[in-house]
Design a protein around this motif. Structure first.
Motif, short mmCIF file in Angstrom:
data_model
loop_
_atom_site.label_atom_id
_atom_site.label_comp_id
_atom_site.label_asym_id
_atom_site.label_seq_id
_atom_site.Cartn_x
_atom_site.Cartn_y
_atom_site.Cartn_z
N ARG A 22 45.09 41.14 36.27
CA ARG A 22 44.84 42.48 36.80
C ARG A 22 43.96 42.41 38.04
N HIS A 23 43.00 41.51 38.05
CA HIS A 23 42.13 41.35 39.21
C HIS A 23 42.96 40.94 40.43
N ARG A 24 43.98 40.14 40.22
CA ARG A 24 44.84 39.68 41.31
C ARG A 24 45.92 40.70 41.66
N GLY A 25 46.03 41.77 40.88
CA GLY A 25 47.03 42.79 41.16
C GLY A 25 48.42 42.45 40.66
N ARG A 82 44.77 35.98 29.65
CA ARG A 82 44.32 36.01 31.05
C ARG A 82 44.63 37.33 31.74
N ALA A 125 46.98 48.22 35.19
CA ALA A 125 45.99 48.50 34.14
C ALA A 125 46.64 48.92 32.84
N PRO A 167 44.89 30.53 36.43
CA PRO A 167 43.69 30.56 37.27
C PRO A 167 43.17 29.19 37.68
N ALA A 199 42.74 39.92 32.28
CA ALA A 199 41.71 40.35 33.23
C ALA A 199 41.92 39.69 34.57
N TRP A 200 42.22 38.42 34.57
CA TRP A 200 42.46 37.68 35.82
C TRP A 200 43.73 38.19 36.51
#
Length: 224
Positions: free
Chosen positions: A201-204, A196, A208, A116, A198-199
């Protein structure tokens, strides 16, 4: 300083130098399939502690290893001395220390983990973090490998599918190499990826329910 088993023997690796892990083992298996003789010139790009370079040297190859950090260079030299194997270890950025030279075989386990933030060059993370898409080093290896291989030469490259397999294949083909995936291996997320998730997954980049990372070996040959 710790000892890590690379598959051919223990390798010293301080915490600031990348220790042999699953990706190293997978690449070592691919290396075992290649024909290596006493006159085979091998280049290990991003050698870390020198595990792959030493594996090639044990088979009689003339091996040059390159790393961008002095601590890795010194570690690889020490491991070569302890193993009593000839190994030329150079400090520099990717192919820069060997400009003008050609090799029969190039192996590389470069940093490829999406990160990130910017890589801090003085931190151990320099051994695995590779920009927000994980391709900071991969794209440059794809661009430079062709001119460092002799006709008929082969590149063996390992990285995570998180940073994209198709871009690697396309980049190598643009450099005049015929490339394909030879191995796929799924391993549980390690401490870095878990930290990391969460990051990612946020970026795809990670689903999940995903709990494993896919590693790939790409073999590319210069046919002309």
């Amino acid at each position: 300083m710790t000892r890590n088993d690379s598959g051919d023997g223990p390798v010293l690796a301080p915490w600031t130098v990348y220790s042999p892990q699953e990706d190293t083992q997978l690449l070592a298996r691919a290396l075992d399939r290649e024909r290596i003789a006493e006159d085979t010139a091998v280049l290990d790009v991003g050698t870390g502690g020198g595990a792959l370079a030493l594996a090639a040297a044990r088979r009689g190859a003339r091996v040059t290893a390159v790393d961008t950090t002095y601590r890795a260079v010194l570690t690889a030299r020490l491991n070569a001395r302890l193993a009593r194997l000839p190994l030329e270890v150079l400090h520099g950025d990717l192919f820069a220390p060997v400009v003008g030279r050609r090799f029969d075989l190039i192996v590389s386990n470069p940093p490829y983990v999406p990160a990130p933030g910017a890589v801090r060059r003085h931190r151990a993370a320099v051994a695995w973090d590779a920009g927000t898409d994980g391709r900071a080093l991969l794209n440059r290896i794809c661009h430079g490998a062709g001119t460092s291989l002799r006709p008929g030469g082969v590149l063996l490259l390992v990285h995570s599918a998180l940073c994209g397999v198709a871009p690697t294949l396309a980049g190598l083909e643009r450099s005049g190499l015929e490339a394909h995936v030879t191995d796929r291996w799924h391993v549980p997320f390690g401490p870095v990826l878990r930290s990391r998730l969460a990051w990612l997954r946020h970026r795809g980049l990670v689903g999940a329910d995903e709990e494993k990372e896919e590693l790939v070996i790409i073999r590319a040959e210069r046919t002309r």
